[in-house]
Design a protein around this motif. Structure first.
Motif, PDB file in Angstrom:
ATOM      1  N   ARG A  16       4.257   4.923   6.725  1.00 15.20           N
ATOM      2  CA  ARG A  16       3.639   4.842   8.057  1.00 15.20           C
ATOM      3  C   ARG A  16       3.398   6.231   8.635  1.00 15.20           C
ATOM      4  O   ARG A  16       2.318   6.517   9.165  1.00 15.20           O
ATOM      5  N   GLY A  17       4.398   7.095   8.557  1.00 16.89           N
ATOM      6  CA  GLY A  17       4.235   8.437   9.100  1.00 16.89           C
ATOM      7  C   GLY A  17       3.138   9.234   8.416  1.00 16.89           C
ATOM      8  O   GLY A  17       2.356   9.935   9.074  1.00 16.89           O
ATOM      9  N   GLN A  18       3.056   9.126   7.106  1.00 19.44           N
ATOM     10  CA  GLN A  18       2.012   9.850   6.377  1.00 19.44           C
ATOM     11  C   GLN A  18       0.622   9.314   6.708  1.00 19.44           C
ATOM     12  O   GLN A  18      -0.322  10.091   6.891  1.00 19.44           O
ATOM     13  N   ILE A  19       0.489   7.994   6.816  1.00 20.24           N
ATOM     14  CA  ILE A  19      -0.825   7.421   7.104  1.00 20.24           C
ATOM     15  C   ILE A  19      -1.255   7.730   8.536  1.00 20.24           C
ATOM     16  O   ILE A  19      -2.435   7.982   8.801  1.00 20.24           O
ATOM     17  N   LEU A  20      -0.321   7.740   9.473  1.00 19.70           N
ATOM     18  CA  LEU A  20      -0.669   8.125  10.850  1.00 19.70           C
ATOM     19  C   LEU A  20      -1.229   9.539  10.905  1.00 19.70           C
ATOM     20  O   LEU A  20      -2.115   9.845  11.711  1.00 19.70           O
ATOM     21  N   SER A  21      -0.712  10.414  10.048  1.00 16.49           N
ATOM     22  CA  SER A  21      -1.214  11.790  10.009  1.00 16.49           C
ATOM     23  C   SER A  21      -2.542  11.895   9.266  1.00 16.49           C
ATOM     24  O   SER A  21      -3.432  12.642   9.672  1.00 16.49           O
ATOM     25  N   LEU A  22      -2.692  11.117   8.197  1.00 11.35           N
ATOM     26  CA  LEU A  22      -3.883  11.253   7.357  1.00 11.35           C
ATOM     27  C   LEU A  22      -5.104  10.546   7.930  1.00 11.35           C
ATOM     28  O   LEU A  22      -6.239  10.973   7.672  1.00 11.35           O
ATOM     29  N   ARG A  23      -4.907   9.499   8.695  1.00  9.34           N
ATOM     30  CA  ARG A  23      -6.069   8.728   9.151  1.00  9.34           C
ATOM     31  C   ARG A  23      -6.918   9.480  10.165  1.00  9.34           C
ATOM     32  O   ARG A  23      -8.038   9.072  10.440  1.00  9.34           O
ATOM     33  N   GLU A  24      -6.411  10.584  10.719  1.00  5.50           N
ATOM     34  CA  GLU A  24      -7.185  11.396  11.659  1.00  5.50           C
ATOM     35  C   GLU A  24      -7.862  12.582  10.984  1.00  5.50           C
ATOM     36  O   GLU A  24      -8.494  13.387  11.659  1.00  5.50           O
ATOM     37  N   GLN A  25      -7.711  12.694   9.663  1.00  3.98           N
ATOM     38  CA  GLN A  25      -8.318  13.816   8.950  1.00  3.98           C
ATOM     39  C   GLN A  25      -9.823  13.606   8.775  1.00  3.98           C
ATOM     40  O   GLN A  25     -10.343  12.496   8.930  1.00  3.98           O
ATOM     41  N   GLU A  26     -10.510  14.713   8.399  1.00  2.00           N
ATOM     42  CA  GLU A  26     -11.968  14.663   8.285  1.00  2.00           C
ATOM     43  C   GLU A  26     -12.441  13.720   7.176  1.00  2.00           C
ATOM     44  O   GLU A  26     -13.478  13.065   7.318  1.00  2.00           O
ATOM     45  N   PHE A  27     -11.696  13.657   6.082  1.00  3.12           N
ATOM     46  CA  PHE A  27     -12.166  12.815   4.971  1.00  3.12           C
ATOM     47  C   PHE A  27     -12.116  11.335   5.356  1.00  3.12           C
ATOM     48  O   PHE A  27     -12.914  10.538   4.871  1.00  3.12           O
ATOM     49  N   MET A  28     -11.194  10.960   6.248  1.00  6.42           N
ATOM     50  CA  MET A  28     -11.166   9.573   6.705  1.00  6.42           C
ATOM     51  C   MET A  28     -12.316   9.294   7.672  1.00  6.42           C
ATOM     52  O   MET A  28     -12.874   8.184   7.693  1.00  6.42           O
ATOM     53  N   LEU A  29     -12.688  10.298   8.467  1.00  4.73           N
ATOM     54  CA  LEU A  29     -13.858  10.137   9.331  1.00  4.73           C
ATOM     55  C   LEU A  29     -15.122   9.978   8.492  1.00  4.73           C
ATOM     56  O   LEU A  29     -16.002   9.156   8.808  1.00  4.73           O
ATOM     57  N   ALA A  30     -15.213  10.746   7.402  1.00  8.39           N
ATOM     58  CA  ALA A  30     -16.358  10.608   6.503  1.00  8.39           C
ATOM     59  C   ALA A  30     -16.376   9.232   5.839  1.00  8.39           C
ATOM     60  O   ALA A  30     -17.440   8.620   5.674  1.00  8.39           O
ATOM     61  N   ALA A  31     -15.197   8.735   5.455  1.00 10.32           N
ATOM     62  CA  ALA A  31     -15.140   7.408   4.855  1.00 10.32           C
ATOM     63  C   ALA A  31     -15.547   6.329   5.848  1.00 10.32           C
ATOM     64  O   ALA A  31     -16.219   5.356   5.485  1.00 10.32           O
ATOM     65  N   LYS A  32     -15.182   6.509   7.101  1.00 14.62           N
ATOM     66  CA  LYS A  32     -15.575   5.544   8.138  1.00 14.62           C
ATOM     67  C   LYS A  32     -17.076   5.571   8.370  1.00 14.62           C
ATOM     68  O   LYS A  32     -17.731   4.528   8.508  1.00 14.62           O
ATOM     69  N   CYS A  33     -17.668   6.781   8.401  1.00 10.47           N
ATOM     70  CA  CYS A  33     -19.120   6.902   8.585  1.00 10.47           C
ATOM     71  C   CYS A  33     -19.886   6.345   7.390  1.00 10.47           C
ATOM     72  O   CYS A  33     -21.012   5.856   7.538  1.00 10.47           O
ATOM     73  N   ALA A  34     -19.278   6.411   6.208  1.00  7.68           N
ATOM     74  CA  ALA A  34     -19.933   5.881   5.016  1.00  7.68           C
ATOM     75  C   ALA A  34     -19.878   4.361   4.950  1.00  7.68           C
ATOM     76  O   ALA A  34     -20.506   3.762   4.066  1.00  7.68           O
ATOM     77  N   GLY A  35     -19.141   3.736   5.861  1.00  4.03           N
ATOM     78  CA  GLY A  35     -19.074   2.282   5.911  1.00  4.03           C
ATOM     79  C   GLY A  35     -18.189   1.655   4.860  1.00  4.03           C
ATOM     80  O   GLY A  35     -18.413   0.500   4.467  1.00  4.03           O
ATOM     81  N   LEU A  36     -17.169   2.389   4.397  1.00  2.00           N
ATOM     82  CA  LEU A  36     -16.268   1.834   3.391  1.00  2.00           C
ATOM     83  C   LEU A  36     -15.407   0.736   4.001  1.00  2.00           C
ATOM     84  O   LEU A  36     -15.075   0.760   5.183  1.00  2.00           O
ATOM     85  N   SER A  37     -15.025  -0.195   3.173  1.00  2.00           N
ATOM     86  CA  SER A  37     -14.186  -1.300   3.638  1.00  2.00           C
ATOM     87  C   SER A  37     -12.770  -0.797   3.915  1.00  2.00           C
ATOM     88  O   SER A  37     -12.358   0.269   3.447  1.00  2.00           O
ATOM     89  N   THR A  38     -12.027  -1.607   4.666  1.00  2.00           N
ATOM     90  CA  THR A  38     -10.649  -1.229   4.997  1.00  2.00           C
ATOM     91  C   THR A  38      -9.793  -1.138   3.747  1.00  2.00           C
ATOM     92  O   THR A  38      -8.983  -0.211   3.601  1.00  2.00           O
ATOM     93  N   ARG A  39      -9.971  -2.067   2.845  1.00  2.00           N
ATOM     94  CA  ARG A  39      -9.199  -2.058   1.601  1.00  2.00           C
ATOM     95  C   ARG A  39      -9.462  -0.783   0.804  1.00  2.00           C
ATOM     96  O   ARG A  39      -8.525  -0.176   0.280  1.00  2.00           O
ATOM     97  N   ARG A  40     -10.727  -0.363   0.738  1.00  2.00           N
ATOM     98  CA  ARG A  40     -11.058   0.833  -0.027  1.00  2.00           C
ATOM     99  C   ARG A  40     -10.515   2.089   0.654  1.00  2.00           C
ATOM    100  O   ARG A  40     -10.043   3.014  -0.020  1.00  2.00           O
ATOM    101  N   LYS A  41     -10.554   2.113   1.977  1.00  5.29           N
ATOM    102  CA  LYS A  41     -10.031   3.284   2.681  1.00  5.29           C
ATOM    103  C   LYS A  41      -8.522   3.412   2.496  1.00  5.29           C
ATOM    104  O   LYS A  41      -8.002   4.533   2.387  1.00  5.29           O
ATOM    105  N   ILE A  42      -7.833   2.283   2.450  1.00  5.52           N
ATOM    106  CA  ILE A  42      -6.375   2.337   2.303  1.00  5.52           C
ATOM    107  C   ILE A  42      -5.980   2.697   0.877  1.00  5.52           C
ATOM    108  O   ILE A  42      -5.191   3.622   0.639  1.00  5.52           O
TER     109      ILE A  42
END
Length: 361
Positions: free
Chosen positions: A240-266
């Motif tokens: 949980r602690g690692q994901i809370l830190s990683l989900r705000e990183q730039e690569f996760m923003l790029a994955a969100k803009c690319a329209g990836l599914s939740t399963r693929r992002k996780i």
């Protein structure tokens, strides 16, 4: 004037030669670099850092020896056949000491009567070429029991840590990624389970299993289930602690803009970045699980009667006579437990340093 022109032309030629030589050296150096330089993958860099640590190599070597000793050793033991322990039924001499007290002319005297007999009931045979560590009260070879005990103890450790990792990754990942009420619900469950005292729960469970008549390997399965239920909370907190830190990183923003599914992002972006810390935590947790199993075995709450484990072997020496006169009962399993815990800690420390991106040397 002519001499000056000759000097200038000679200097120009030497400069051209130097430039040419430098270019040739650069080309040659470039060819050598292309031929010799090899780009290391992240996995190779981690392995290089890991094997650079002497303690990590020592810990890994000890673990390999313990696994070979526990899983391959019984195959070559003459006191183990088809998954069953073989009892030594050879006749042995039993010496009986009898004390006689009597009084003569008001004086008290004591005498000892010594008698011997032979019996197939092997009562704690001493160390010999046939039995490297002797035998227990029932005639079973202690050296073979030590190998079989390592097989059970190490198996429990790996099964429990694997189950803990599965539950911790799933619930910790959901908690850190979605947040909100999902995070609150899962973290409150974690808080409740973290407050449960493990030893009283195991004592109560042991009484319940005795009342229900659960014996054999079923008792061992219940033990692994309770250890898993109590131990997954630590891994869930790490994930949980690692994901809370990683989900705000730039690569996760790029994955969100690319329209990836939740399963693929996780599973494609978040969990691979959590695995290094998770591997270190699991490696260091193995030692504590083996120690917990040994403690429960010493208290008589672990594996069923007749199943050798390192903890139950120490529990067999539960009186002062065996502790003082028969160190071959409890000292070897104690040494194996200590070596296993130290080895897992050494490997965990080495993996932690190897996965650390700040470690450049």
């Amino acid at each position: 004037m002519a001499e000056d022109k000759k000097l200038i032309s000679s200097l120009a030629k030497s400069e051209d030669a130097e430039v040419k030589t430098a270019e040739e050296q650069e080309d040659l150096h470039g060819e050598n670099l292309n031929d010799r330089v090899r780009v290391l993958s992240p996995g190779m860099m981690v392995a290089k850092r890991f094997f650079r640590s002497k303690l990590s190599v020592i810990g890994l070597t000890i673990l390999v020896i313990l696994f070979l000793f526990s899983f391959l050793g019984p195959v070559f033991s003459p006191w183990h056949d088809g998954g069953e322990r073989v009892k030594d039924d050879s006749p042995s001499e039993i010496i009986v000491y009898s004390r006689i007290d009597y009084v003569i002319d008001g004086e008290e005297y004591s005498a000892f009567d010594i008698s011997s007999s032979t019996s197939t009931y092997n009562s704690r045979a001493d160390m010999s070429l046939d039995h490297f560590l002797g035998t227990d009260t029932y005639g079973y070879d202690l050296f073979t029991d030590l190998m079989l005990g390592g097989r059970v103890s190490l198996t429990i450790g790996f099964v429990v840590i694997f189950l803990e990792a599965i539950i911790g990754i799933i619930l910790g990942g959901l908690s850190g990624f979605f947040g909100g009420w999902v995070d609150n619900l899962i973290m409150r469950i974690v808080d409740i389970l973290s407050c449960i005292p493990s030893l009283p729960i195991m004592l109560i469970l042991s009484v319940i299993l005795d009342e229900l008549g659960v014996t054999g390997m079923g008792r061992l399965y219940y033990l692994m289930g309770v250890l898993t239920l109590i131990g997954w909370t630590g891994i869930a907190r790490i994930v949980r602690g690692q994901i809370l830190s990683l989900r705000e990183q730039e690569f996760m923003l790029a994955a969100k803009c690319a329209g990836l599914s939740t399963r693929r992002k996780i599973f494609k972006h978040l969990l691979p970045n959590v695995m290094p810390q998770l591997i270190v935590s699991m490696t260091m947790g193995l030692g504590s699980i083996i120690l917990t199993e040994a403690t429960l075995g010493y208290l008589g709450l672990g594996a069923p009667l007749g199943t050798p484990t390192w903890g139950s072997m120490i529990n067999a020496a539960n009186n002062s006579i065996l502790m003082q006169d028969y160190p071959n009962f409890w000292l070897p399993p104690g040494i194996c437990i200590t070596l296993a815990i130290l080895a897992f800690n050494f490997v965990g420390d080495g993996l932690r340093d190897a996965f650390d991106p700040k470690m450049k040397r």
